[in-house]
Design an enzyme around this catalytic site. Sequence first.
Site, PDB file in Angstrom:
ATOM      1  CG  MET A  23      11.554  -4.419  -4.820  1.00 59.36           C
ATOM      2  SD  MET A  23      10.817  -3.749  -6.306  1.00 59.36           S
ATOM      3  CE  MET A  23      11.455  -2.080  -6.262  1.00 59.36           C
ATOM      4  CB  VAL A  26       4.689  -2.544   5.536  1.00 61.05           C
ATOM      5  CG1 VAL A  26       3.406  -1.866   6.002  1.00 61.05           C
ATOM      6  CG2 VAL A  26       4.658  -2.741   4.038  1.00 61.05           C
ATOM      7  CG  ASP A 135       0.775 -10.402  -7.158  1.00 62.98           C
ATOM      8  OD1 ASP A 135       0.646 -11.622  -7.373  1.00 62.98           O
ATOM      9  OD2 ASP A 135       1.582  -9.943  -6.340  1.00 62.98           O
TER      10      ASP A 135
END
Length: 720
Positions: A23, A26, A135
């Site tokens: 999504m 960076v 996560d």
Amino acid sequence: MLKPGMFISDRYEIIDSVGSGGMADVYKAKDHRLNRFVAIKVLKPEYSSDKSFVNKFRGEAQSAAGLSHPNIVNVYDVGDDGGLYYIVMELVEGITLKRFIERKGKLDVKEAVGIAIQIAQGLEAAHDNNIIHRDIKPQNIIISRDGKVKVTDFGIAKASNSNTITSNAMGSVHYLSPEQARGGYSDEKSDIYSLGVTLYEMLSGKVPFVGDNNVSVALLHIQGEAAPLRELEEDIPLSVDKIVQKCMQKKPERRYHSASELIVDLKKSLTNPDGDFVQIPAFVTDDSPTINISDDLNKIKNGSYYNNDSDYLSAYSNNNYNNNHNNSEIIDDDEDEDEELDTVDTKMEKIFSVLTIVAIVVLFIAILFVVVRFIFPKGSKKPQGNQTATVSPSLEPTEEPTPSIEAEPTVETYQFPSVIGHKFEDAKAAILAKDPDAVIIPQEEYSSEYEAGYVVRQYPHPNTDFPVGSEVTLYVSVGPENFALPSVYNMSKAEAEQKLRENGLVPKIESMHSNDVEEGKVIRTEPAKDSLVKEGDTITVYVSLGPEIVLKPVPNLIGKTLRDAESLLREAGLRVGRVNKESSENYASGQIIYQDTTAGELVEQGTKINITVSTGPKAKPTQPPKKKYIGTLIIDDINPLEHKELAEAEVILEMEQGGYSTEIYNKRTSASDFPIIVPNIEGESASVGIVKMYIDGEVFRLNEGDQAYEWYVEFETVEE
């Protein structure tokens, strides 16, 4: 993709791309307002128009913005610029724990426990703020260049007081807790399970559960038992093995109840590795029961829970970010879910059971059909006798069985060969022989073990089942990495050998005499310090035997000036010693009238010869008015301390004039004290004074073997 040089919000300048996920991208950027480098996570353009995606993206910043801890990547800012949504985070220069494990294969026990403690400390801070990461995996752990471990990517984090059922998509399936795989309630203990899996991989070099697809791996988390670490690696201490077992218990209540408890046991394992202090609770009633939802089971079956990993930024599915709701909205959603769950009655369960049985029967028929088609291909002669009954008309090829067979497709795999130590071309040929569609990506890597052009590492690992047509990474040696030879000058022989061996170099010791370096100390190396070398190179180290005893004849200095005498002695390998002054009726002022060692006598090289210099005849009673000679010394043409690479030293300035030697400066001096100005120097005459500098007792020379460096002082005559 943003380009280097672009600005976001007229503040953040894009420097370079760092990584990309499902999504977001960076980037490394510079914050011109605070003059610091940062990492900026930018939502991909295809998601920017979707309000729900934007809200979930912002939710990540809200999850982590309130956390400030040395083991958590800090979030500095969140905003949008013309539809470009971004999060500004702390820039951590380093590598992910996943890449670190891949490079080392497996970690040393103390190293792995140390990393686990830092991860647990970051989780402790998050849990104290009611944030569950959900996560935890090596891809989301960054090890900075100074060894600091930081937890990042709170993209699917959730407030622990929201009490939600985890029916949304979770993180990587290999690190998923059983309750997350079921779609059940997740809390702090879910993060502890994932940390246990991460520690398991650090110590063994592999994850505990591996399957053909995500569904099989998820089921292993729910039902399977991981092989104990001590069965895989005998040298793993008992305490560490039990810590991992406790973290990975299927029932959350049997795990550590908090990261704080885990940290205590991890620290104990460092001081008492073989201690049996880890207590795994016996089975008790589950105080946080899992609520099974049929929709969740379907999601597990079709694989919507899981996603691929990325090295720096995890590629999350649409549900991997927090909803941008406040707590009251979350609680309302939970109440709605509970009401829906209450409506699930036994009748629906019976229907689901019947459908499951039907599906199994259809699958069995489909498998039987495939087996028959394989044994008796179309066009072959049908078998005789009773075998004819086996191929019933219902199993003849029709259009109906096809969807049933393809409903759960299997991924075609092959056993990946070991190509480490092979030439790249040979390794490539061996892989393509197994899988002609394999995508082989070479990566250069320094190696002192393998020659240039040979495979150092490979992904996937040897003898693993790997999907056909997938990307393969081969790390190809470019030879040992060059580095600057460290300085061992003035070290002892043992210290020099140890330092060179620590850098992978082979020392070769040679001895030689030196008048400047004391016996047993290193004079120089070959090649010289700061030269580029590589691991395995042989370095010749020259160690001092002390001064070499050489006899030199003393020259005749009588009648010579001080400067001439110094020159004669230097040529003979001798030095000027103490200089006395005396009046003389036979020798003019400045001439030497006496030397303490007879000319022609053999003395050891470097011996100092003391001399006496004439001051001329004794003054007569009727002398003219005495004159005074005043001069100023300025040293600004060179900084001797910087030339010698010294921060400070004892500096003495000695002036010679008319056969006299006078000390005009003596003090502890730093390099920053230059230029040096010595005013009001009183001379013996109007002639120029010659100044030499002694640094820590040694005369200053520009280069070894040169004459002493000199400065000059001019004098003005002043009558008293």
